[in-house]
Design an enzyme around this catalytic site. Structure first.
Site, mmCIF file in Angstrom:
data_model
loop_
_atom_site.group_PDB
_atom_site.id
_atom_site.type_symbol
_atom_site.label_atom_id
_atom_site.label_comp_id
_atom_site.label_asym_id
_atom_site.label_seq_id
_atom_site.Cartn_x
_atom_site.Cartn_y
_atom_site.Cartn_z
ATOM 1 N N ASP A 1 -55.119 -72.137 9.683
ATOM 2 C CA ASP A 1 -56.275 -72.200 8.800
ATOM 3 C C ASP A 1 -56.576 -73.670 8.548
ATOM 4 O O ASP A 1 -55.772 -74.557 8.857
ATOM 5 C CB ASP A 1 -56.017 -71.439 7.496
ATOM 6 C CG ASP A 1 -57.308 -70.871 6.902
ATOM 7 O OD1 ASP A 1 -58.383 -71.421 7.181
ATOM 8 O OD2 ASP A 1 -57.226 -69.885 6.151
ATOM 9 N N GLU B 1 -67.912 -64.801 -6.328
ATOM 10 C CA GLU B 1 -66.691 -64.349 -5.654
ATOM 11 C C GLU B 1 -66.730 -64.884 -4.228
ATOM 12 O O GLU B 1 -67.691 -64.689 -3.501
ATOM 13 C CB GLU B 1 -66.564 -62.825 -5.668
ATOM 14 C CG GLU B 1 -67.758 -62.069 -5.131
ATOM 15 C CD GLU B 1 -67.566 -60.561 -5.159
ATOM 16 O OE1 GLU B 1 -66.449 -60.097 -5.489
ATOM 17 O OE2 GLU B 1 -68.525 -59.838 -4.851
#
Length: 725
Positions: free
Chosen positions: A248, A459
């Site tokens: 990542d 979110e």
């Protein structure tokens, strides 16, 4: 089987080409190719390549492309075929844009054919901000949808991949976002193998996903992007994964800055590459040459990584000597076509979930004079798309969709109602400054459409622009700001109220459940979402979606956010009654099931045969669901193990067979070993899960069936597979 053997031979040929190419590189050239921004090596005819691209629900961050509904919304469809169709459309646009970009020499970020999608993490807690990137809380549903998305993206050409998919984030990753760079997700072997790994294994073994991305966090003490347990022991040794692993972004520096498992960048790079991380989203793998000089890493390990990476590029047909692919002539005009827009709208229509309906829906256009559309998500483009989104050539909000549909025949009144999360819509105004307008619109309207919820500014991922609460996570499932007050004003007006909920996660909408006439969960429905919602509200399409997540009453009934034990979480382990349960969704029409019959097959599978008939007066679709329960103490609730969506005209009847795999009758013990529980299993088949809440909401109960036994099938299950799938 012949196709599999043929593809394996092709892959081996590409691997040999990659091996020969890597052997010609200097050490410095080799190390340069370990970064996601891989530079050109002109003397070897190697073009520059950027590994970072996104395709979660359409091409992202690279100009105009079709913006499909967010992943969690597509999961509401419970439609595997649709997921593959969408992914195939995405890869068509990907090739179209790639061909154009190559023509003009553009090899920048988001311009390659390696896509860091899908996200097959488990949405275990509604507070997690990135949950809307996933396919929900269930490992079986996530597996099935993930596999088909990967297959659609990578294609079925016998010579080349259409695009390369990447299953992320491996593994045991679902928040909190603000702790991810230092957090250690402690998980039992039982939960690891029963919940967190199945979708990844399915993508690897069934879909042959080309790449896997490691997570930011540690899992049981090991940083995921350098975990021997995850990357070597499980992924490569146990599952036989032959593709490449990417970190990542900037996760490798967390090894020493956050996790503190090594002393600096050189050791971090060595740990990652030695355990099987092949390409670095970031810049730390530039230390690989130094790691070799210090004896922490071997050149052979770098070669292994590069062979995997160049094999991917050969499989895509993007190396100089790869030869032509079947996708090279896809023109730029294949992007954002009318057909793509129609598929986008169809996808949104198939993903709408009707949570409540007292008979108000569908609305009848000819009976309407004035309709009020109220709420901060009524005209909010961001509430259509979620995160990791592309750019649409046109967005249709709920307000615009209703205006377009109703035309001049029905007056549409609109009020923003309130700010999405702040106390007022203008800095100079008083709190709840739109209250009088809300009341005025309600007074003049026949029906009120309240458009509430969230968007990806509330979110999402840590650090995304617009996140204002908890680094992208939610602190509470309550509607933010003055949204509840707006809903209450609408209800108290005495007019019929429909709540259209746009959000990528479960919301505590208990007031609406009690007082609204109808509730339609639209998720993040994509750029065509407003049109799809209008068509659904006005009865052009019957809702057919089911919830891929549990709606809770409050987070107070959940364990701590940082607790990765599954006890008390999701429909599989919860003890309390849900507000709205996983697998639930209503329709405008009615379906009846015949008596189900079970057949035990010699290979250990069980067929569930059942007829389903549309006994209503409207065309519709229903999702048949089969759940397996091990009737022993301390075992999970009934778990989804098969499903199938069936489309029926009024009066039409079809016979459907669901096949339960032999693994459906097993559980994992505390050591992570698979145990045969067939003697203790019962099967439920119906249109929802077999919980009391679903029975009350739908007025129907699934059929409960005893498992038939097959001597040969039982014999095949006697051995316990250690850590196997």
């Amino acid at each position: 089987m012949q196709e599999l053997v043929r593809n394996e031979k092709k892959t081996e040929g590409y691997r040999q080409k990659a091996k020969e190419l890597v052997a010609q590189m200097t050490l410095s050239e080799k190390c340069s190719q370990l970064l996601f921004t891989s530079p050109a090596i002109p003397r070897l005819s190697i073009k520059a390549y950027n590994w970072w691209n996104e395709a979660l629900h359409g091409l992202a961050r690279t100009g105009v492309a079709t913006v499909f509904p967010q992943a969690i919304t597509m999961a509401c469809s419970f439609d595997e075929d649709m997921l593959e169709e969408v992914a195939d459309a995405i890869s068509t646009e990907a090739r179209a844009k790639y061909n154009m970009q190559q023509k003009f020499g553009d090899t920048g970020i988001y311009k390659g054919l390696t896509f860091w999608s899908p996200n097959v993490n488990i949405f275990r807690d509604p507070r997690w901000g990135r949950g809307h990137e996933t396919y929900g809380e269930d490992p079986y549903l996530t597996s099935r949808l993930g596999v088909r998305f990967v297959e659609g993206l990578q294609g079925h050409d016998e010579n080349h991949m259409k695009a390369a998919a990447c299953a992320k984030h491996f593994a045991v990753h679902s928040g909190p976002e603000n702790l991810r760079h230092s957090f250690d997700a402690q998980v039992s072997q039982q939960d690891l193998y029963e919940t967190y790994l199945p979708a990844f294994e399915a993508c690897v073994k069934e879909a042959k996903v080309e790449a896997v991305m490691g997570a930011y966090n540690r899992t049981n003490g090991e940083p995921c992007c350098g975990s021997k347990t995850l990357l070597h022991d499980i992924l490569r040794e146990k599952w036989g994964f032959g593709g490449h692993v990417t970190s990542d972004c900037w996760a490798i520096k967390d090894f020493y800055e956050g996790h503190e498992v090594v002393d600096g960048p050189v050791e971090a790079v060595a740990l990652a590459i030695n355990n099987g991380c092949d390409v670095n989203c970031g810049n730390l793998f530039s230390y690989a040459e130094q790691a070799i000089e210090e004896g922490l890493l071997t050149e052979e390990k770098v070669d292994e990584a590069l062979i995997r990476l160049f094999t991917t590029r050969y499989k895509l047909g993007i190396m100089e000597d790869s030869g032509e692919t079947a996708f090279d002539e896809i023109p730029y005009l294949a992007v954002d076509t009318r057909e793509m827009q129609e598929l986008n709208r169809k996808t949104a229509l198939k993903s709408m979930v009707l949570l409540k309906n007292d008979g108000l829906l569908p609305l009848k256009k000819e009976k309407l004079h004035t309709i009020g559309v109220i709420g901060p998500n009524a005209n909010n483009r961001r509430a259509l798309v979620g995160n990791y989104e592309g750019t649409s050539s046109r967005y249709i909000t709920v307000l615009e969709g209703l205006q377009d549909y109703l035309g001049e025949d029905v007056r549409v009144l609109y009020s923003e109602g309130c700010h999405l999360y702040m106390s007022k819509t203008d800095n100079q105004a008083q709190d709840n400054d739109m209250a009088s307008e809300v009341k005025g619109v309600c007074e003049e309207s026949d029906v009120i459409i309240c458009c509430l919820g969230l968007d990806a500014g509330l979110e999402g991922e840590e650090g995304d622009e617009g996140n204002v609460y908890a680094s992208g996570d939610k602190k509470t499932p309550e509607l933010p700001g003055y949204q509840n007050e707006v809903l209450q004003m609408a209800v108290e007006s005495g007019k019929p109220v429909v709540l259209v909920l746009l959000a990528g996660s479960a919301m505590a909408i208990g007031y609406a459940k009690e007082h609204a006439s109808a509730i339609l969960y639209g998720g993040y429905p994509g750029a065509q979402g407003g049109a799809a919602i209008a068509q659904t509200l006005l009865g052009d399409h019957s809702p057919e979606g089911k919830l891929p997540i549990t709606f809770y009453h409050t987070t107070e009934e959940l364990p701590d956010f940082t607790d990765y034990s599954m006890k008390g979480r999701t429909y599989r382990y919860m003890k309390n009654e849900a507000l709205y349960p996983f697998g639930y969704g209503l329709s405008y029409t009615k379906f009846e099931l015949g008596d189900a019959k079970l057949t035990a097959n010699e290979d250990g599978t069980v067929d569930v045969a059942v007829s389903v008939q549309n006994v209503g007066d409207m065309e519709g679709a229903e999702v048949l669901q089969a759940y397996v329960k091990v009737e022993k103490e301390d075992t999970p609730n009934p778990q989804l193990k098969a499903f199938h969506k069936v489309h029926l005209a009024p009066g039409e009847k079809k016979d459907v067979t669901l096949t339960l795999q032999k693994e459906a009758f097993t559980l994992f013990n505390e050591q992570g070993e698979r145990v045969d529980e067939r003697d203790h299993c019962v099967i439920y088949v119906g249109t929802s899960q077999p919980d009391e809440c679903s029975a009350v909401l739908t007025g129907q109960r699934p059929q409960k069936l005893s498992l038939p036994q097959s001597a040969k099938a039982l014999e095949s299950l006697q051995t316990v597979e250690r850590h196997g799938y």
